[in-house]
Design a protein around this motif. Structure first.
Motif, PDB file in Angstrom:
ATOM      1  N   GLY A   1      21.057   0.161  11.031  1.00 32.08           N
ATOM      2  CA  GLY A   1      19.797  -0.510  10.811  1.00 32.08           C
ATOM      3  C   GLY A   1      19.350  -0.429   9.372  1.00 32.08           C
ATOM      4  N   LYS A   2      18.380  -1.235   9.040  1.00 32.16           N
ATOM      5  CA  LYS A   2      17.842  -1.264   7.687  1.00 32.16           C
ATOM      6  C   LYS A   2      16.920  -0.065   7.467  1.00 32.16           C
ATOM      7  CE  LYS A   2      14.439  -3.718   5.255  1.00 32.16           C
ATOM      8  NZ  LYS A   2      13.491  -4.781   5.283  1.00 32.16           N
ATOM      9  N   ARG A   3      17.200   0.669   6.425  1.00 28.70           N
ATOM     10  CA  ARG A   3      16.365   1.827   6.090  1.00 28.70           C
ATOM     11  C   ARG A   3      15.144   1.341   5.317  1.00 28.70           C
ATOM     12  NH1 ARG A   3      17.467   5.947   1.594  1.00 28.70           N
ATOM     13  NH2 ARG A   3      15.848   7.449   2.021  1.00 28.70           N
ATOM     14  N   SER A   4      13.973   1.776   5.740  1.00 26.94           N
ATOM     15  CA  SER A   4      12.774   1.320   5.041  1.00 26.94           C
ATOM     16  C   SER A   4      12.673   1.999   3.678  1.00 26.94           C
ATOM     17  CB  SER A   4      11.516   1.593   5.874  1.00 26.94           C
ATOM     18  OG  SER A   4      11.322   2.961   6.013  1.00 26.94           O
ATOM     19  N   GLN A   5      12.072   1.296   2.762  1.00 27.48           N
ATOM     20  CA  GLN A   5      11.911   1.822   1.412  1.00 27.48           C
ATOM     21  C   GLN A   5      10.738   2.785   1.353  1.00 27.48           C
ATOM     22  OE1 GLN A   5      11.688  -1.039  -1.703  1.00 27.48           O
ATOM     23  NE2 GLN A   5      13.656  -1.949  -1.220  1.00 27.48           N
ATOM     24  N   GLN A   6      10.824   3.717   0.445  1.00 30.80           N
ATOM     25  CA  GLN A   6       9.769   4.699   0.199  1.00 30.80           C
ATOM     26  C   GLN A   6       9.427   4.628  -1.280  1.00 30.80           C
ATOM     27  OE1 GLN A   6       8.901   7.201   2.662  1.00 30.80           O
ATOM     28  NE2 GLN A   6       7.429   8.249   1.381  1.00 30.80           N
ATOM     29  N   TRP A   7       8.180   4.306  -1.585  1.00 32.29           N
ATOM     30  CA  TRP A   7       7.720   4.263  -2.963  1.00 32.29           C
ATOM     31  C   TRP A   7       6.808   5.441  -3.232  1.00 32.29           C
ATOM     32  CZ3 TRP A   7       5.671  -1.444  -3.432  1.00 32.29           C
ATOM     33  CH2 TRP A   7       6.750  -2.335  -3.373  1.00 32.29           C
ATOM     34  N   GLY A   8       6.915   5.982  -4.431  1.00 32.42           N
ATOM     35  CA  GLY A   8       5.986   6.996  -4.901  1.00 32.42           C
ATOM     36  C   GLY A   8       4.882   6.335  -5.712  1.00 32.42           C
ATOM     37  N   VAL A   9       3.666   6.793  -5.520  1.00 30.79           N
ATOM     38  CA  VAL A   9       2.526   6.283  -6.294  1.00 30.79           C
ATOM     39  C   VAL A   9       1.845   7.482  -6.933  1.00 30.79           C
ATOM     40  CG1 VAL A   9       0.372   4.959  -6.263  1.00 30.79           C
ATOM     41  CG2 VAL A   9       2.199   4.409  -4.629  1.00 30.79           C
ATOM     42  N   LEU A  10       1.843   7.516  -8.276  1.00 34.26           N
ATOM     43  CA  LEU A  10       1.193   8.589  -9.024  1.00 34.26           C
ATOM     44  C   LEU A  10      -0.020   8.023  -9.741  1.00 34.26           C
ATOM     45  CD1 LEU A  10       3.966  10.675 -10.841  1.00 34.26           C
ATOM     46  CD2 LEU A  10       2.330  11.449  -9.134  1.00 34.26           C
ATOM     47  N   LEU A  11      -1.190   8.504  -9.368  1.00 32.63           N
ATOM     48  CA  LEU A  11      -2.429   8.063  -9.993  1.00 32.63           C
ATOM     49  C   LEU A  11      -3.139   9.266 -10.605  1.00 32.63           C
ATOM     50  CD1 LEU A  11      -3.663   5.727  -7.130  1.00 32.63           C
ATOM     51  CD2 LEU A  11      -2.642   5.031  -9.283  1.00 32.63           C
ATOM     52  N   PRO A  12      -3.921   9.046 -11.672  1.00 31.92           N
ATOM     53  CA  PRO A  12      -4.604  10.170 -12.315  1.00 31.92           C
ATOM     54  C   PRO A  12      -5.633  10.859 -11.425  1.00 31.92           C
ATOM     55  CG  PRO A  12      -4.529   8.298 -13.801  1.00 31.92           C
ATOM     56  CD  PRO A  12      -4.046   7.826 -12.448  1.00 31.92           C
ATOM     57  N   ASP A  13      -6.421  10.072 -10.681  1.00 27.37           N
ATOM     58  CA  ASP A  13      -7.539  10.650  -9.921  1.00 27.37           C
ATOM     59  C   ASP A  13      -7.875   9.717  -8.758  1.00 27.37           C
ATOM     60  OD1 ASP A  13      -9.912  11.670  -8.936  1.00 27.37           O
ATOM     61  OD2 ASP A  13     -10.954  11.659 -10.861  1.00 27.37           O
ATOM     62  N   LEU A  14      -7.514  10.132  -7.557  1.00 22.05           N
ATOM     63  CA  LEU A  14      -7.732   9.278  -6.387  1.00 22.05           C
ATOM     64  C   LEU A  14      -9.210   9.064  -6.060  1.00 22.05           C
ATOM     65  CD1 LEU A  14      -4.866  10.624  -4.139  1.00 22.05           C
ATOM     66  CD2 LEU A  14      -5.001   8.372  -5.198  1.00 22.05           C
ATOM     67  N   SER A  15     -10.078   9.924  -6.571  1.00 21.38           N
ATOM     68  CA  SER A  15     -11.500   9.772  -6.263  1.00 21.38           C
ATOM     69  C   SER A  15     -12.210   8.795  -7.202  1.00 21.38           C
ATOM     70  CB  SER A  15     -12.208  11.128  -6.296  1.00 21.38           C
ATOM     71  OG  SER A  15     -12.238  11.635  -7.616  1.00 21.38           O
ATOM     72  N   ALA A  16     -11.560   8.423  -8.305  1.00 24.06           N
ATOM     73  CA  ALA A  16     -12.172   7.476  -9.247  1.00 24.06           C
ATOM     74  C   ALA A  16     -12.173   6.074  -8.619  1.00 24.06           C
ATOM     75  CB  ALA A  16     -11.403   7.471 -10.557  1.00 24.06           C
ATOM     76  N   GLU A  32       2.598  -5.062   3.846  1.00 24.70           N
ATOM     77  CA  GLU A  32       3.204  -6.382   4.015  1.00 24.70           C
ATOM     78  C   GLU A  32       4.719  -6.348   3.780  1.00 24.70           C
ATOM     79  OE1 GLU A  32       1.775  -9.134   5.233  1.00 24.70           O
ATOM     80  OE2 GLU A  32      -0.030  -7.925   5.500  1.00 24.70           O
ATOM     81  N   LEU A  33       5.170  -5.460   2.895  1.00 27.83           N
ATOM     82  CA  LEU A  33       6.593  -5.364   2.553  1.00 27.83           C
ATOM     83  C   LEU A  33       7.342  -4.339   3.409  1.00 27.83           C
ATOM     84  CD1 LEU A  33       6.176  -5.448  -1.323  1.00 27.83           C
ATOM     85  CD2 LEU A  33       7.071  -7.288   0.137  1.00 27.83           C
ATOM     86  N   ASP A  34       6.639  -3.712   4.362  1.00 28.72           N
ATOM     87  CA  ASP A  34       7.218  -2.673   5.206  1.00 28.72           C
ATOM     88  C   ASP A  34       7.766  -1.510   4.379  1.00 28.72           C
ATOM     89  OD1 ASP A  34       7.818  -1.467   7.633  1.00 28.72           O
ATOM     90  OD2 ASP A  34       9.831  -2.327   7.703  1.00 28.72           O
ATOM     91  N   VAL A  35       6.975  -1.093   3.393  1.00 28.42           N
ATOM     92  CA  VAL A  35       7.330   0.013   2.503  1.00 28.42           C
ATOM     93  C   VAL A  35       6.433   1.204   2.822  1.00 28.42           C
ATOM     94  CG1 VAL A  35       7.294   0.788   0.089  1.00 28.42           C
ATOM     95  CG2 VAL A  35       8.109  -1.504   0.651  1.00 28.42           C
ATOM     96  N   GLN A  36       7.032   2.390   2.895  1.00 28.45           N
ATOM     97  CA  GLN A  36       6.257   3.613   3.089  1.00 28.45           C
ATOM     98  C   GLN A  36       5.846   4.154   1.723  1.00 28.45           C
ATOM     99  OE1 GLN A  36       8.456   6.396   5.463  1.00 28.45           O
ATOM    100  NE2 GLN A  36       8.817   4.924   7.082  1.00 28.45           N
ATOM    101  N   LEU A  37       4.692   4.804   1.674  1.00 31.34           N
ATOM    102  CA  LEU A  37       4.189   5.342   0.409  1.00 31.34           C
ATOM    103  C   LEU A  37       4.076   6.854   0.442  1.00 31.34           C
ATOM    104  CD1 LEU A  37       1.254   2.847  -0.308  1.00 31.34           C
ATOM    105  CD2 LEU A  37       3.559   2.814  -1.274  1.00 31.34           C
ATOM    106  N   THR A  38       4.409   7.459  -0.675  1.00 26.77           N
ATOM    107  CA  THR A  38       4.136   8.861  -0.944  1.00 26.77           C
ATOM    108  C   THR A  38       3.180   8.854  -2.131  1.00 26.77           C
ATOM    109  OG1 THR A  38       6.303   9.560  -0.192  1.00 26.77           O
ATOM    110  CG2 THR A  38       5.134  11.066  -1.653  1.00 26.77           C
TER     111      THR A  38
END
Length: 75
Positions: A1-16, A32-38
Motif C-alpha cells: 500500500g501507499k505509505r502516507s507522507q509525514q511532514w515536519g513543521v517548525l514554527l517559532p511560537d505556536l501561541s503567536a 487535503e493531501l493526506d499528509v500527517q504532521l509533526t
C-alpha cells in the motif's frame, strides 16, 4: 500500500497569532493531501531547532520551517 507522507513543521511560537494562522493553513493543506504532521516550536532557540530536527530524523519526508537564523536556511 501507499505509505502516507509525514511532514515536519517548525514554527517559532505556536501561541503567536500569526503562526497560529500559518499552522491552521498548513494543517488544512495537509488534510487535503493526506499528509500527517509533526509539529514543534523553536522558541527562537537554534539549539532547540537542531534538537527537534535530530529527533525527527528520517521520520519526516518534508519540512516546513521558519529558521531561527538565516544561516539555518540550509536545513
Amino acid at each position: 500500500g501507499k505509505r502516507s507522507q509525514q511532514w515536519g513543521v517548525l514554527l517559532p511560537d505556536l501561541s503567536a497569532p500569526f503562526y497560529a494562522t500559518v499552522m491552521s493553513a498548513i494543517e488544512e493543506a495537509a488534510f487535503e493531501l493526506d499528509v500527517q504532521l509533526t509539529v514543534g516550536q523553536t522558541l527562537n532557540d537554534p539549539e532547540r531547532e537542531q534538537a527537534l530536527l535530530a529527533r525527527w530524523g528520517r521520520h519526516i519526508s518534508g519540512l516546513i520551517t521558519f529558521p531561527v537564523h538565516p544561516e539555518s536556511a540550509s536545513v
